[in-house]
Motif scaffolding. Structure first.
Motif, mmCIF file in Angstrom:
data_model
loop_
_atom_site.group_PDB
_atom_site.id
_atom_site.type_symbol
_atom_site.label_atom_id
_atom_site.label_comp_id
_atom_site.label_asym_id
_atom_site.label_seq_id
_atom_site.Cartn_x
_atom_site.Cartn_y
_atom_site.Cartn_z
ATOM 1 N N ASN A 52 0.865 -1.169 0.000
ATOM 2 C CA ASN A 52 0.000 0.000 0.000
ATOM 3 C C ASN A 52 0.902 1.219 0.000
ATOM 4 O OD1 ASN A 52 -2.344 1.581 0.387
ATOM 5 N ND2 ASN A 52 -3.192 -0.021 1.694
ATOM 6 N N VAL A 102 -1.560 4.356 3.239
ATOM 7 C CA VAL A 102 -2.050 4.129 4.602
ATOM 8 C C VAL A 102 -0.910 4.351 5.598
ATOM 9 C CG1 VAL A 102 -3.037 2.404 6.145
ATOM 10 C CG2 VAL A 102 -3.866 2.564 3.817
ATOM 11 N N ASP A 104 -10.148 3.791 -4.376
ATOM 12 C CA ASP A 104 -8.990 4.072 -3.516
ATOM 13 C C ASP A 104 -9.453 4.869 -2.307
ATOM 14 O OD1 ASP A 104 -8.380 7.109 -3.972
ATOM 15 O OD2 ASP A 104 -8.822 6.246 -5.931
HETATM 16 N N1 LIG Z 1 -8.080 -5.704 5.277
HETATM 17 C C1 LIG Z 1 -9.063 -5.498 4.255
HETATM 18 C C2 LIG Z 1 -9.075 -4.040 3.758
HETATM 19 C C3 LIG Z 1 -7.767 -3.664 3.164
HETATM 20 C C4 LIG Z 1 -7.738 -2.261 2.582
HETATM 21 O O1 LIG Z 1 -7.673 -2.143 1.382
HETATM 22 N N2 LIG Z 1 -7.804 -1.204 3.436
HETATM 23 C C5 LIG Z 1 -7.747 0.198 3.102
HETATM 24 C C6 LIG Z 1 -7.442 0.851 4.396
HETATM 25 S S1 LIG Z 1 -7.975 2.490 4.531
HETATM 26 C C7 LIG Z 1 -6.673 0.544 2.088
HETATM 27 O O2 LIG Z 1 -5.768 -0.195 1.893
HETATM 28 N N3 LIG Z 1 -6.730 1.714 1.449
HETATM 29 C C8 LIG Z 1 -5.725 2.199 0.569
HETATM 30 C C9 LIG Z 1 -6.179 2.306 -0.858
HETATM 31 O O3 LIG Z 1 -6.601 1.299 -1.434
HETATM 32 O O4 LIG Z 1 -6.079 3.391 -1.414
HETATM 33 C C10 LIG Z 1 -8.832 -6.442 3.096
HETATM 34 O O5 LIG Z 1 -7.842 -7.166 3.076
HETATM 35 O O6 LIG Z 1 -9.671 -6.456 2.171
#
Ligand SMILES: N[C@@H](CCC(=O)N[C@@H](CS)C(=O)NCC(=O)O)C(=O)O
Length: 341
Positions: free
Chosen positions: A44, A47, A181
């Motif tokens: 990522n 985050v 996103d």
């Molecule tokens: N833990 C969950 C959620 C993971 C997830 O994508 N969380 C958000 C947290 S805010 C993230 O990564 N956001 C960043 C993005 O995709 O821009 C999964 O594995 O599906």
């Protein structure tokens, strides 16, 4: 003549496809990484605390440190990593096609991801759960108050699926507003397009700090799911799974045994049998899976033990470890390494 051509064509096609197939199935990842001289880690970049890139292009975070730990274990160099930022929706394809060697991107271990998407999860590095943020002035205080609410949520996540389950379970109507996103998701919530925002609870406090007026928002006490997060590899490469698995256990066992980045040099002369095996002074454990015997020493010198990784990345986010599932089992938590023997 014609048959010779056919045979040649089939032979060259097989020769061309074999390496791709072995990568697709996950075979030989250790050799690929060693040959390349760097690890490619799917991460990522948005985050803070888990996986984040700053304006100078420097990556940091808890999941980033586990990429560095694997690079240190395998290549002896925590900087021999290329970070490949991936959206939540794209991450599993990147893993299955061999674009990345390991995925370390706040990814929840679930049955279908493991069995159906043909991945293997290394041990959980962070036990999370899904929560909600709403406006402080809102009348939403409990989960049932979400009836009729529009909820901002990220596409391709367990978050999206759990939200649908919650509505079914409570027999209420929830209108998901889905974003590719987290930046657009958070902006939409900030602009008032959703009554609530839902994501892994570890993220909620950090997201709140990015809103125009953080004090105007409250985080609900209820969590609606289990989100065990950890590194992921492809099916079909047991050696590579062992390496990523025991790299995680190296950080956990080291914390339990009191080995830190600061004292690992001295601990090499420890008289404790398990410390000696952990640090490769006895037992030749590294060579058993194709690594140097000092593989765990290299990890600990680079990233430190689990407690150090947590303190560096997650303590600043006000995610208290004491009393949480992420404490060592000796301290009431779930973190527990099998023995190094
Ligand atoms: N833990 C969950 C959620 C993971 C997830 O994508 N969380 C958000 C947290 S805010 C993230 O990564 N956001 C960043 C993005 O995709 O821009 C999964 O594995 O599906």
């Amino acid at each position: 003549m014609r048959n010779t051509f056919k045979v040649l064509a089939v032979v060259s096609l097989v020769a061309f496809l074999m390496p791709l197939m072995s990568i697709g199935q996950g075979g030989g990842t250790l050799d690929v990484v060693k040959g390349r001289g760097k690890l490619i880690c799917g991460v990522n970049n948005a985050v803070p605390g888990f996986g984040f890139v700053d304006q100078q292009g420097n990556f940091s975070g808890f999941d980033i440190d586990y990429c560095r730990a694997v690079a240190a274990a395998v290549l002896g160099d925590p900087n021999a990593v290329e970070f490949r930022p991936l959206s939540a929706a794209a991450r599993f394809t990147a893993l299955s096609t061999g674009e990345i060697d390991v995925l370390s991107r706040n990814t929840t271990w679930t049955f279908l991801r493991d069995v159906d998407l043909k991945t293997n999860f290394a041990p959980t590095t962070f036990y999370d759960g899904q929560g909600f943020m709403v406006r402080a002035s809102s009348s939403i205080n409990t989960l049932t108050d979400l009836n009729g609410a529009t909820v901002c949520v990220l596409q391709g996540t367990t978050t999206e699926q759990n939200l649908a389950d919650l509505a079914r379970r409570l027999n209420i109507t929830i209108n998901p507003l889905v974003f590719p996103d987290s930046t657009t998701r958070d902006q939409a919530y900030d602009q008032g397009r959703c009554d609530a925002l839902t994501t892994d609870a570890s993220q909620l406090a950090a997201v709140r700090t990015t809103l125009s007026n953080p004090a105007d928002h409250k985080i609900l006490a209820d969590l609606i799911s289990k989100e065990p997060l950890g590194p992921v590899v492809r099916h079909g490469d047991d050696q590579w799974l062992d390496i990523v698995t025991w790299t995680v256990f190296c950080t956990i066992a080291a914390e339990e045994l009191g080995v830190t980045s600061g004292n690992v040099g001295d601990q090499i002369s420890s008289s404790s049998p398990e410390v000696r095996r952990l640090l490769g002074v006895e037992g030749d454990f590294g060579t058993k899976f194709g690594l140097a015997n000092a593989w765990c020493v290299n990890v600990l010198k680079s990233t430190g033990n689990y407690g150090e990784i947590y303190a560096r990345n997650l303590t600043p986010l006000q995610l208290p470890r004491d009393g949480s599932l992420n404490a060592l089992y000796t301290n009431g938590g779930l973190l527990y390494s099998p023995p190094f023997r």
